[in-house]
Motif scaffolding. Sequence first.
Motif, PDB file in Angstrom:
ATOM      1  N   ILE A  88      -3.130  11.411   9.218  1.00  0.00           N
ATOM      2  CA  ILE A  88      -4.031  10.439   8.950  1.00  0.00           C
ATOM      3  C   ILE A  88      -4.105   9.713   7.619  1.00  0.00           C
ATOM      4  O   ILE A  88      -3.655   8.601   7.151  1.00  0.00           O
ATOM      5  CB  ILE A  88      -5.451  10.656   9.164  1.00  0.00           C
ATOM      6  N   MET A  89      -3.815  10.677   6.503  1.00  0.00           N
ATOM      7  CA  MET A  89      -3.716  10.073   5.242  1.00  0.00           C
ATOM      8  C   MET A  89      -2.372   9.618   4.900  1.00  0.00           C
ATOM      9  O   MET A  89      -2.241   8.912   3.666  1.00  0.00           O
ATOM     10  CB  MET A  89      -4.306  11.236   4.229  1.00  0.00           C
ATOM     11  N   THR A  90      -1.194   9.546   5.599  1.00  0.00           N
ATOM     12  CA  THR A  90      -0.115   9.240   4.930  1.00  0.00           C
ATOM     13  C   THR A  90       0.647   7.942   6.270  1.00  0.00           C
ATOM     14  O   THR A  90       1.606   7.512   5.922  1.00  0.00           O
ATOM     15  CB  THR A  90       1.010  10.169   4.919  1.00  0.00           C
ATOM     16  N   GLN A  91      -0.378   7.511   6.880  1.00  0.00           N
ATOM     17  CA  GLN A  91      -0.012   6.273   7.617  1.00  0.00           C
ATOM     18  C   GLN A  91       0.146   5.126   7.083  1.00  0.00           C
ATOM     19  O   GLN A  91       0.911   4.304   7.686  1.00  0.00           O
ATOM     20  CB  GLN A  91      -0.741   6.671   8.797  1.00  0.00           C
ATOM     21  N   MET A  94      -5.486  -8.966  14.169  1.00  0.00           N
ATOM     22  CA  MET A  94      -4.348  -8.070  13.744  1.00  0.00           C
ATOM     23  C   MET A  94      -3.870  -7.273  14.671  1.00  0.00           C
ATOM     24  O   MET A  94      -4.574  -6.826  15.453  1.00  0.00           O
ATOM     25  CB  MET A  94      -5.141  -7.329  12.386  1.00  0.00           C
ATOM     26  N   LYS A  95      -2.579  -6.881  14.359  1.00  0.00           N
ATOM     27  CA  LYS A  95      -2.018  -5.690  15.287  1.00  0.00           C
ATOM     28  C   LYS A  95      -1.916  -4.289  14.588  1.00  0.00           C
ATOM     29  O   LYS A  95      -1.780  -3.518  14.943  1.00  0.00           O
ATOM     30  CB  LYS A  95      -0.615  -6.316  15.566  1.00  0.00           C
ATOM     31  N   CYS A  96      -2.553  -4.552  13.454  1.00  0.00           N
ATOM     32  CA  CYS A  96      -2.673  -3.171  12.717  1.00  0.00           C
ATOM     33  C   CYS A  96      -4.136  -2.808  12.473  1.00  0.00           C
ATOM     34  O   CYS A  96      -5.173  -3.595  12.996  1.00  0.00           O
ATOM     35  CB  CYS A  96      -2.040  -3.399  11.276  1.00  0.00           C
ATOM     36  N   ASP A  97      -4.474  -1.782  12.064  1.00  0.00           N
ATOM     37  CA  ASP A  97      -5.965  -1.258  11.699  1.00  0.00           C
ATOM     38  C   ASP A  97      -6.549  -2.271  10.943  1.00  0.00           C
ATOM     39  O   ASP A  97      -6.049  -2.798  10.061  1.00  0.00           O
ATOM     40  CB  ASP A  97      -5.765  -0.026  11.246  1.00  0.00           C
ATOM     41  N   PRO A 132       3.339 -12.143   6.152  1.00  0.00           N
ATOM     42  CA  PRO A 132       4.627 -12.099   5.232  1.00  0.00           C
ATOM     43  C   PRO A 132       4.731 -10.849   4.689  1.00  0.00           C
ATOM     44  O   PRO A 132       5.688 -10.136   4.499  1.00  0.00           O
ATOM     45  CB  PRO A 132       4.569 -13.111   4.342  1.00  0.00           C
ATOM     46  N   PHE A 133       3.405 -10.305   4.629  1.00  0.00           N
ATOM     47  CA  PHE A 133       3.304  -8.838   3.766  1.00  0.00           C
ATOM     48  C   PHE A 133       3.507  -7.728   4.850  1.00  0.00           C
ATOM     49  O   PHE A 133       4.032  -6.614   4.348  1.00  0.00           O
ATOM     50  CB  PHE A 133       2.042  -8.577   3.099  1.00  0.00           C
ATOM     51  N   LYS A 134       3.247  -7.888   6.048  1.00  0.00           N
ATOM     52  CA  LYS A 134       3.497  -6.990   7.109  1.00  0.00           C
ATOM     53  C   LYS A 134       2.788  -5.554   6.725  1.00  0.00           C
ATOM     54  O   LYS A 134       3.412  -4.442   6.655  1.00  0.00           O
ATOM     55  CB  LYS A 134       4.937  -6.734   7.426  1.00  0.00           C
ATOM     56  N   PRO A 135       1.221  -5.576   6.731  1.00  0.00           N
ATOM     57  CA  PRO A 135       0.589  -4.539   6.274  1.00  0.00           C
ATOM     58  C   PRO A 135       0.421  -3.634   7.669  1.00  0.00           C
ATOM     59  O   PRO A 135       0.600  -3.970   8.560  1.00  0.00           O
ATOM     60  CB  PRO A 135      -0.744  -4.886   5.754  1.00  0.00           C
ATOM     61  N   ASP A 136       0.047  -2.381   7.249  1.00  0.00           N
ATOM     62  CA  ASP A 136      -0.314  -1.602   8.586  1.00  0.00           C
ATOM     63  C   ASP A 136      -1.935  -1.385   8.305  1.00  0.00           C
ATOM     64  O   ASP A 136      -2.399  -0.562   9.282  1.00  0.00           O
ATOM     65  CB  ASP A 136       0.606  -0.135   8.575  1.00  0.00           C
ATOM     66  N   LEU A 137      -2.519  -1.912   7.400  1.00  0.00           N
ATOM     67  CA  LEU A 137      -3.979  -1.731   7.245  1.00  0.00           C
ATOM     68  C   LEU A 137      -4.434  -2.837   6.566  1.00  0.00           C
ATOM     69  O   LEU A 137      -3.803  -3.529   5.391  1.00  0.00           O
ATOM     70  CB  LEU A 137      -4.509  -0.423   6.252  1.00  0.00           C
ATOM     71  N   VAL A 138      -5.466  -3.465   7.132  1.00  0.00           N
ATOM     72  CA  VAL A 138      -6.043  -4.720   6.596  1.00  0.00           C
ATOM     73  C   VAL A 138      -7.515  -4.420   5.928  1.00  0.00           C
ATOM     74  O   VAL A 138      -8.401  -3.797   6.993  1.00  0.00           O
ATOM     75  CB  VAL A 138      -6.100  -5.983   7.185  1.00  0.00           C
ATOM     76  N   ILE A 139      -7.945  -4.535   5.028  1.00  0.00           N
ATOM     77  CA  ILE A 139      -9.403  -4.330   4.506  1.00  0.00           C
ATOM     78  C   ILE A 139     -10.091  -5.422   3.895  1.00  0.00           C
ATOM     79  O   ILE A 139      -9.293  -6.282   3.314  1.00  0.00           O
ATOM     80  CB  ILE A 139      -9.257  -3.453   3.134  1.00  0.00           C
ATOM     81  N   CYS A 140     -11.207  -5.613   4.689  1.00  0.00           N
ATOM     82  CA  CYS A 140     -12.192  -6.861   4.323  1.00  0.00           C
ATOM     83  C   CYS A 140     -13.492  -6.525   4.093  1.00  0.00           C
ATOM     84  O   CYS A 140     -13.907  -5.696   4.533  1.00  0.00           O
ATOM     85  CB  CYS A 140     -11.887  -7.961   5.400  1.00  0.00           C
ATOM     86  N   GLY A 141     -14.227  -7.464   3.802  1.00  0.00           N
ATOM     87  CA  GLY A 141     -15.708  -6.988   3.555  1.00  0.00           C
ATOM     88  C   GLY A 141     -16.483  -7.915   4.717  1.00  0.00           C
ATOM     89  O   GLY A 141     -16.102  -8.869   5.273  1.00  0.00           O
ATOM     90  N   ASN A 165      -2.094   7.433  -0.345  1.00  0.00           N
ATOM     91  CA  ASN A 165      -0.974   7.114   0.847  1.00  0.00           C
ATOM     92  C   ASN A 165       0.302   6.676  -0.036  1.00  0.00           C
ATOM     93  O   ASN A 165       1.134   6.392   0.475  1.00  0.00           O
ATOM     94  CB  ASN A 165      -1.360   5.735   1.637  1.00  0.00           C
ATOM     95  N   ASN A 166       0.247   6.592  -1.450  1.00  0.00           N
ATOM     96  CA  ASN A 166       1.466   6.078  -2.307  1.00  0.00           C
ATOM     97  C   ASN A 166       1.691   4.689  -1.443  1.00  0.00           C
ATOM     98  O   ASN A 166       2.951   4.724  -1.360  1.00  0.00           O
ATOM     99  CB  ASN A 166       2.414   7.241  -2.316  1.00  0.00           C
ATOM    100  N   ALA A 167       0.979   3.866  -1.241  1.00  0.00           N
ATOM    101  CA  ALA A 167       1.301   2.548  -0.726  1.00  0.00           C
ATOM    102  C   ALA A 167       1.452   1.331  -1.569  1.00  0.00           C
ATOM    103  O   ALA A 167       1.039   1.280  -2.798  1.00  0.00           O
ATOM    104  CB  ALA A 167      -0.083   2.210   0.187  1.00  0.00           C
ATOM    105  N   ASP A 168       2.112   0.360  -0.931  1.00  0.00           N
ATOM    106  CA  ASP A 168       2.115  -0.884  -1.513  1.00  0.00           C
ATOM    107  C   ASP A 168       0.566  -1.647  -1.369  1.00  0.00           C
ATOM    108  O   ASP A 168       0.173  -1.413  -0.220  1.00  0.00           O
ATOM    109  CB  ASP A 168       3.214  -1.729  -1.138  1.00  0.00           C
ATOM    110  N   LEU A 169       0.157  -2.367  -2.327  1.00  0.00           N
ATOM    111  CA  LEU A 169      -1.153  -2.685  -2.093  1.00  0.00           C
ATOM    112  C   LEU A 169      -1.048  -4.355  -2.672  1.00  0.00           C
ATOM    113  O   LEU A 169      -0.756  -4.721  -3.825  1.00  0.00           O
ATOM    114  CB  LEU A 169      -2.029  -2.046  -3.047  1.00  0.00           C
ATOM    115  N   LEU A 170      -1.691  -5.251  -1.653  1.00  0.00           N
ATOM    116  CA  LEU A 170      -1.604  -6.852  -1.897  1.00  0.00           C
ATOM    117  C   LEU A 170      -2.784  -7.265  -1.727  1.00  0.00           C
ATOM    118  O   LEU A 170      -3.811  -7.121  -0.866  1.00  0.00           O
ATOM    119  CB  LEU A 170      -0.692  -7.342  -1.006  1.00  0.00           C
TER     120      LEU A 170
END
Length: 154
Positions: free
Chosen positions: A6-9, A142-145, A110-119, A37-42
């Motif tokens: 879960i934490m590395t996806q 969205m096709k991602c979480d 364009p960023f192709k995230p695997d997670l989108v966070i919003c308020g 997750n050592n992730a890229d963040l936009l």
Amino acid sequence: MYEEDIMTQYKRIFAALDGGSTQEAVAKRAALLAHYNNADLLFGHVIDSVPYEANGIDFAALCRDGKENLERELSGVFKEIREDHDIKSVEFKVHAGRITDTLVESLIEPFKPDLVICGARGLSNIKYALVGSVSTFLIRNMKCDVLVVKPEDE
């Protein structure tokens, strides 16, 4: 093993900033998830162009000003994020346009995230029926979480 999976996806996390009451919580949650997750963040923000379309507004200047304002409002959070070596990369983009179209087509896809966070802004039932909700739109399209951060007072 389950917790590690879960934490590395999430390797590419997009956080939508809306200038509302939840944006600091969104930024902090995005930073925490990117860190673990050592992730890229936009971070992305869309300035609604509809009210300005007939006025001949300089949208590039409007975006620059909007970005400066958000950078100032979230300066403490952004400073911590930029110093966090466990976050692979961090970017912040501001675009002008119709909110849901621009958010998805110019920033998220364009960023192709695997997670989108919003308020969650907590619109009244009447306003929600008239204008809808960005968080609902993202959940449905969205096709991602998608993670929706609730206001802290709820």
